[in-house]
Design a protein around this motif. Structure first.
Motif, PDB file in Angstrom:
ATOM      1  N   LEU A  98       9.574   2.150 -26.325  1.00 22.11           N
ATOM      2  CA  LEU A  98       8.830   1.540 -25.222  1.00 22.11           C
ATOM      3  C   LEU A  98       9.706   0.825 -24.188  1.00 22.11           C
ATOM      4  O   LEU A  98       9.615   1.115 -22.996  1.00 22.11           O
ATOM      5  N   PRO A  99      10.583  -0.102 -24.625  1.00 22.76           N
ATOM      6  CA  PRO A  99      11.378  -0.811 -23.616  1.00 22.76           C
ATOM      7  C   PRO A  99      12.203   0.132 -22.752  1.00 22.76           C
ATOM      8  O   PRO A  99      12.388  -0.124 -21.557  1.00 22.76           O
ATOM      9  N   GLN A 100      12.684   1.204 -23.334  1.00 23.69           N
ATOM     10  CA  GLN A 100      13.461   2.171 -22.553  1.00 23.69           C
ATOM     11  C   GLN A 100      12.633   2.731 -21.408  1.00 23.69           C
ATOM     12  O   GLN A 100      13.047   2.716 -20.243  1.00 23.69           O
ATOM     13  N   LEU A 101      11.469   3.208 -21.769  1.00 24.68           N
ATOM     14  CA  LEU A 101      10.627   3.843 -20.767  1.00 24.68           C
ATOM     15  C   LEU A 101      10.217   2.826 -19.701  1.00 24.68           C
ATOM     16  O   LEU A 101      10.214   3.108 -18.501  1.00 24.68           O
ATOM     17  N   GLN A 102       9.915   1.600 -20.159  1.00 24.41           N
ATOM     18  CA  GLN A 102       9.536   0.542 -19.205  1.00 24.41           C
ATOM     19  C   GLN A 102      10.658   0.305 -18.199  1.00 24.41           C
ATOM     20  O   GLN A 102      10.435   0.093 -17.025  1.00 24.41           O
ATOM     21  N   ARG A 103      11.879   0.365 -18.752  1.00 20.68           N
ATOM     22  CA  ARG A 103      13.000   0.103 -17.865  1.00 20.68           C
ATOM     23  C   ARG A 103      13.111   1.174 -16.784  1.00 20.68           C
ATOM     24  O   ARG A 103      13.329   0.883 -15.619  1.00 20.68           O
ATOM     25  N   TYR A 104      12.955   2.417 -17.223  1.00 25.97           N
ATOM     26  CA  TYR A 104      13.019   3.499 -16.230  1.00 25.97           C
ATOM     27  C   TYR A 104      11.936   3.332 -15.182  1.00 25.97           C
ATOM     28  O   TYR A 104      12.137   3.572 -13.999  1.00 25.97           O
ATOM     29  N   ARG A 105      10.747   2.906 -15.658  1.00 21.69           N
ATOM     30  CA  ARG A 105       9.665   2.708 -14.712  1.00 21.69           C
ATOM     31  C   ARG A 105      10.035   1.630 -13.692  1.00 21.69           C
ATOM     32  O   ARG A 105       9.828   1.773 -12.495  1.00 21.69           O
ATOM     33  N   ASP A 106      10.621   0.536 -14.191  1.00 23.12           N
ATOM     34  CA  ASP A 106      10.984  -0.561 -13.290  1.00 23.12           C
ATOM     35  C   ASP A 106      12.040  -0.136 -12.280  1.00 23.12           C
ATOM     36  O   ASP A 106      11.990  -0.540 -11.114  1.00 23.12           O
ATOM     37  N   ILE A 107      12.992   0.662 -12.778  1.00 17.64           N
ATOM     38  CA  ILE A 107      14.022   1.139 -11.855  1.00 17.64           C
ATOM     39  C   ILE A 107      13.384   1.925 -10.725  1.00 17.64           C
ATOM     40  O   ILE A 107      13.676   1.729  -9.542  1.00 17.64           O
ATOM     41  N   LEU A 108      12.461   2.802 -11.105  1.00 14.67           N
ATOM     42  CA  LEU A 108      11.797   3.633 -10.105  1.00 14.67           C
ATOM     43  C   LEU A 108      11.058   2.753  -9.096  1.00 14.67           C
ATOM     44  O   LEU A 108      11.186   2.929  -7.881  1.00 14.67           O
ATOM     45  N   ARG A 109      10.328   1.764  -9.613  1.00 17.55           N
ATOM     46  CA  ARG A 109       9.570   0.885  -8.713  1.00 17.55           C
ATOM     47  C   ARG A 109      10.503   0.160  -7.751  1.00 17.55           C
ATOM     48  O   ARG A 109      10.235   0.048  -6.561  1.00 17.55           O
ATOM     49  N   GLU A 110      11.574  -0.317  -8.319  1.00 15.99           N
ATOM     50  CA  GLU A 110      12.563  -1.042  -7.532  1.00 15.99           C
ATOM     51  C   GLU A 110      13.082  -0.160  -6.378  1.00 15.99           C
ATOM     52  O   GLU A 110      13.129  -0.577  -5.216  1.00 15.99           O
ATOM     53  N   GLN A 111      13.424   1.064  -6.752  1.00 15.23           N
ATOM     54  CA  GLN A 111      13.956   2.012  -5.755  1.00 15.23           C
ATOM     55  C   GLN A 111      12.943   2.243  -4.645  1.00 15.23           C
ATOM     56  O   GLN A 111      13.282   2.234  -3.466  1.00 15.23           O
ATOM     57  N   VAL A 112      11.708   2.454  -5.048  1.00  8.73           N
ATOM     58  CA  VAL A 112      10.682   2.755  -4.062  1.00  8.73           C
ATOM     59  C   VAL A 112      10.456   1.554  -3.152  1.00  8.73           C
ATOM     60  O   VAL A 112      10.360   1.684  -1.936  1.00  8.73           O
ATOM     61  N   GLN A 122       0.825  -1.199   0.000  1.00 10.21           N
ATOM     62  CA  GLN A 122       0.000   0.000   0.000  1.00 10.21           C
ATOM     63  C   GLN A 122       0.866   1.258   0.000  1.00 10.21           C
ATOM     64  O   GLN A 122       0.641   2.189  -0.774  1.00 10.21           O
ATOM     65  N   TYR A 123       1.871   1.235   0.856  1.00 13.02           N
ATOM     66  CA  TYR A 123       2.728   2.412   0.945  1.00 13.02           C
ATOM     67  C   TYR A 123       3.568   2.586  -0.313  1.00 13.02           C
ATOM     68  O   TYR A 123       3.826   3.698  -0.748  1.00 13.02           O
ATOM     69  N   THR A 124       3.988   1.473  -0.887  1.00 14.60           N
ATOM     70  CA  THR A 124       4.762   1.568  -2.123  1.00 14.60           C
ATOM     71  C   THR A 124       3.931   2.271  -3.193  1.00 14.60           C
ATOM     72  O   THR A 124       4.402   3.176  -3.867  1.00 14.60           O
ATOM     73  N   ARG A 125       2.665   1.862  -3.301  1.00 14.36           N
ATOM     74  CA  ARG A 125       1.760   2.483  -4.282  1.00 14.36           C
ATOM     75  C   ARG A 125       1.625   3.977  -4.006  1.00 14.36           C
ATOM     76  O   ARG A 125       1.787   4.812  -4.869  1.00 14.36           O
ATOM     77  N   LYS A 126       1.399   4.315  -2.755  1.00 11.80           N
ATOM     78  CA  LYS A 126       1.227   5.717  -2.387  1.00 11.80           C
ATOM     79  C   LYS A 126       2.466   6.527  -2.749  1.00 11.80           C
ATOM     80  O   LYS A 126       2.365   7.631  -3.271  1.00 11.80           O
ATOM     81  N   MET A 127       3.609   5.928  -2.453  1.00  9.42           N
ATOM     82  CA  MET A 127       4.871   6.609  -2.745  1.00  9.42           C
ATOM     83  C   MET A 127       4.991   6.864  -4.240  1.00  9.42           C
ATOM     84  O   MET A 127       5.371   7.953  -4.674  1.00  9.42           O
ATOM     85  N   LEU A 128       4.658   5.831  -5.033  1.00 13.95           N
ATOM     86  CA  LEU A 128       4.797   5.961  -6.489  1.00 13.95           C
ATOM     87  C   LEU A 128       3.872   7.053  -7.008  1.00 13.95           C
ATOM     88  O   LEU A 128       4.262   7.892  -7.825  1.00 13.95           O
ATOM     89  N   ASP A 129       2.650   7.078  -6.498  1.00 14.82           N
ATOM     90  CA  ASP A 129       1.719   8.118  -6.908  1.00 14.82           C
ATOM     91  C   ASP A 129       2.276   9.485  -6.568  1.00 14.82           C
ATOM     92  O   ASP A 129       2.202  10.423  -7.349  1.00 14.82           O
ATOM     93  N   GLU A 130       2.831   9.554  -5.375  1.00 17.35           N
ATOM     94  CA  GLU A 130       3.346  10.822  -4.885  1.00 17.35           C
ATOM     95  C   GLU A 130       4.497  11.305  -5.770  1.00 17.35           C
ATOM     96  O   GLU A 130       4.659  12.496  -6.013  1.00 17.35           O
ATOM     97  N   LEU A 131       5.289  10.354  -6.231  1.00 13.68           N
ATOM     98  CA  LEU A 131       6.448  10.727  -7.044  1.00 13.68           C
ATOM     99  C   LEU A 131       6.047  11.082  -8.478  1.00 13.68           C
ATOM    100  O   LEU A 131       6.833  11.632  -9.228  1.00 13.68           O
TER     101      LEU A 131
END
Lengths: 313, 475
Positions: free
Chosen positions: B194-208, B165-174
């Motif tokens: 597309l794959p580039q952007l997906q990768r950046y998204r995954d990195i962000l999720r991972e970090q959060v 839940q908090y991970t989701r909230k954090m992602l929304d916040e960011l």
């Protein structure tokens, strides 16, 4: 006590060097504590096993700052009459006797009891004035012009009530004497309290102090200490003996050998003209390090292994 | 900067380090004097003000490392990275194509071309978050993470189930939503970026996710422990699972410490006492009435003595263990405890506590004295051993269920104890309703006790020991 008065305490490094020049080798942690205590004007509560140099720290600080060291040794039953101040009862009684005759002169011409008492009242409480006050260590530390280093040694040996007595002193550097009023320190002294942890000190006391725990030193630090205290000892032997003492501390002993005991041992080995450790030598001098028969006996079977460990490196 | 220090202190408090507001102020002064640039100095300095026992120091060091690893870079004005933060950032940065410098350019170029066709993507790429991600700007990213964490109140996290839940909230916040949208659009367009952007998204999720995990460990662990302690102290002691036992031991020790601190502060009678005027005058007669030597009224104070008699038969052994643990953890305030254990016969076990640590002693006692209960016989043994030592300073505590297997209760011994002792306390782990039912002699014994109580969890035990200390120290 102003900062500029004591350039010795300017920075943590300077303190370390200053201590070293007086033969007290300390860790950065200890220097940080002294630095902070001085900057924030807080007392330091020093805890740690016996013989790691708690008392020595206060002594060296007084040397470094060139201030008098005022020491109060705590014990069970210590009370304010021995720690703070006491009225000189004998002197008071003697003076009342001596002044008896003067009393007649004073009261001459007074009519009736009421007037006599009235006249006596005019003289105030001469018997409860600073002239009849016997200052004890804590009050004495307050009265020093340049400040002082106050060492309250083994505060855990005193009673709980005594701790409460210290609180006013520790937080405000003042003492209340009912008959006179509040005595403020001329210059706030630097206060060290030491404790061997025989009982837990009250939270109120701990809250007012910076808390410094001095553990047994690391091998490097202890070698430096020995080098400064027993400079004549051979390098190899010094390394071996420190190593040996360190492995002794790993054993389950009643009383672990402290730094002071390592120094004593190093001195004895020097007197015996030893140049390296061997089993015979250790067996004969072990009583310098270990002070309990049980400990000595418990160590005997391990001795061989410990020695080969110490001499290997 | 101070607010960070405060939240650090909050974390320490949740892990049982007691910190008063005065100490908080000290810590702030210390931080101001030492600055945040040198970690060792800061660590040593803060430890002096905040952690005042060896255990607290250990907790402090652990929390300090966890907390300041990620946050120190915010403190230091010169932007110096601490080693830990670098390692952590580098780890997650492994996803970023650092090794091949041509590729990010390439990727960026792809994204830029895609953005040329799509205005929404362009605004996304211009956003601070995306810029940071693309340039792998760790300082900025971790700052953004911290700020987002503060906004969603991540410090309130309590349960591991809240992590998602908090991970989701954090992602929304960011502002991850924008990236998600863009990904959908790129998917629809079947764009090469597309794959580039997906990768950046995954990195962000991972970090959060990592960030939330770290914060969870930091904040929730202490709270969970408090929660656990609360539950444990209310559970019936013989229902405790075996693997919780060591936790309960810690808890008992903590409670005992609290009680000891509370009761040892009692003002004791002044040792020297008041001036003994008559004696002083009498001594002065020889000196022509001059009272050189002063005499003081000495007050003799008897220390309270406690005799603890514990039933260690199977049904009650668990309770006896904790009572003894409690009493012997209170050595400071109750120096004269003698303990006796019985089931079929009784013996003094005080020596075990001298020779062994408390836990070990209790184990040995259970092993030696366990068996079927015989109260009558045991009371006889007790009378032989200790009846003569009972005086008006003695408190006798008996712990047992009074289930005598229908034997002779020997009530007369209890009565003689009752008459001699200052007080007799009977603790019974059974609930009051069960007293006197079946083979229980509790009601009969109750007549020879000053005080009886039900005692089957730690909270009750603590309350009883508290009362005991109150009544003994006013002697």
């Amino acid at each position: 006590m102003k900062i500029k008065d004591f350039p010795q305490l300017d920075s943590i490094e300077k303190i370390e060097q200053g201590f070293e020049s007086f033969g007290y080798i300390c860790s950065t942690q200890i220097a940080t504590a002294v630095f902070l205590a001085f900057q924030l004007r807080k007392p330091i509560l020093v805890e740690g096993p016996p013989g790691v140099g708690k008392t020595e720290l206060a002594k060296t600080t007084s040397q470094l700052l060139d201030l008098p060291l005022i020491r109060l040794q705590c014990y069970e039953g210590l009370d304010e009459a021995k720690a703070l101040y006491e009225w000189k009862y004998g002197k008071q009684l003697l003076y009342t006797q001596v002044l008896k005759e003067k009393l007649g002169d004073l009261l001459q011409g007074a009519q009736g009891l009421a007037e006599s008492v009235e006249r006596l009242h005019q003289f105030g409480d001469i018997f409860y004035s600073p002239d009849f006050l016997e200052p004890r260590p804590l009050l004495k530390a307050m009265q020093q012009d340049r400040g002082a280093v106050l060492l309250i040694d083994e505060v855990d040996k005193s009673d709980y009530e005594f701790e409460s007595l210290l609180l006013e002193l520790l937080s405000d550097y003042q003492i209340s004497i009912p008959e006179i009023g509040t005595v403020k320190a001329k210059t706030a002294p630097m206060v060290f309290l030491t404790s061997n942890n025989t009982r837990d000190l009250s939270d109120a006391l701990k809250r007012r102090c910076l808390h410094l725990y001095i553990p047994f030193p690391t091998i490097e630090l202890e070698e430096r200490i020995i080098r400064s205290r027993v400079p004549d000892i051979d390098d190899v032997l010094r390394h071996q003996l420190v190593q040996f003492v360190h492995s002794l501390r790993q054993l389950d002993l009643k009383k672990n050998p402290a730094i002071s005991e390592t120094i004593d041992w190093a001195r004895s080995l020097l007197l015996l003209h030893a140049d390296k450790l061997d089993e015979e030598l250790i067996r004969t001098t072990l009583n310098v390090l270990l002070k309990f028969e049980d400990d000595i006996n418990a160590t005997q079977p391990e001795l061989h292994g410990l020695i080969s460990e110490a001499t290997a490196r | 900067m101070n607010s960070k220090l405060l939240s650090f202190i909050q974390i320490l408090r949740s892990r049982d380090v007691r910190i008063s507001p005065a100490e908080t102020l000290d810590a702030m002064d210390i931080a101001a004097v030492l600055g945040f640039s040198n970690r060792t100095f800061l660590h040593d300095g803060l430890a002096m003000a905040l952690a005042k026992t060896p255990e607290e120091k250990a907790t402090f060091s652990q929390c300090f490392d966890q907390f300041f690893t990620q946050k120190l870079l915010e403190f230091s004005s010169d932007g110096e990275l601490s080693a830990g933060a670098e390692g952590q950032a580098a780890e997650s940065a492994g996803f970023l194509p650092q090794g091949a410098p041509s590729r990010p350019d390439n990727a960026e170029a792809l994204l830029q071309t895609a953005a040329g066709e799509n205005a929404q993507l362009q605004t996304l790429l211009d956003s601070a978050l995306m810029q940071n991600l693309m340039q792998n700007n760790r300082n900025e990213l971790s700052l953004a993470l911290n700020q987002a964490g503060e906004r969603v109140g991540l410090a309130q996290i309590q349960m591991f189930t809240q992590k998602g839940q908090y991970t989701r909230k954090m992602l929304d916040e960011l502002g991850e939503e924008q990236i998600r949208q863009a990904v959908i659009e790129l998917e629809r367009d079947n764009s090469p970026a597309l794959p580039q952007l997906q990768r950046y998204r995954d990195i962000l999720r991972e970090q959060v996710r990592d960030y939330v995990e770290r914060e969870y460990l930091l904040h929730a662990e202490g709270k969970n422990k408090q929660f656990m302690d609360e539950i444990l102290s209310k559970t019936r002691l013989n229902n405790l699972e075996h693997h919780y036992l060591h936790k309960v031991h810690d808890l008992v020790r903590k409670m005992a410490k609290k009680l000891a601190a509370k009761h040892s502060r009692k003002r004791r009678v002044n040792k020297r006492g008041q001036l003994n005027m008559s004696k002083t005058i009498r001594a002065g007669i020889a000196n022509d009435g001059i009272m050189f030597k002063t005499y003081w009224k000495q007050v003799r104070k008897d220390k309270p003595q406690i005799l603890a008699i514990c039933d260690v038969s199977g049904s009650v052994a668990a309770y006896a263990k904790f009572l003894l643990l409690f009493l012997y953890s209170l050595q400071d305030v109750l120096p004269k405890v003698r303990s006796f254990a019985f089931s079929s016969h009784l013996g003094e076990v005080s020596d075990y506590f001298v020779d062994y640590p408390v836990e070990k002693a209790i184990e040995l006692i259970n092993w030696k004295y366990g068996g079927a209960t015989d109260y009558g016989n045991s009371l006889l043994d007790f009378a032989k051993l200790a009846l003569d030592d009972i005086n008006s300073n003695t408190t006798v505590i008996i712990l047992g269920d009074a289930r005598n297997n229908n034997g002779d209760p020997k009530l007369e011994i209890m009565q003689s104890i009752y008459q001699r002792a200052r007080q007799v306390i009977w603790l019974n782990p059974e609930s009051r309703r069960a007293w006197g039912t079946g083979d229980s002699d509790m009601l009969r014994y109750q007549s020879a006790c000053h005080f009886t109580a039900e005692c089957n969890n730690l909270t009750q035990l603590e309350r009883i020991v508290d009362q005991l200390l109150k009544s003994t120290s006013t002697a």
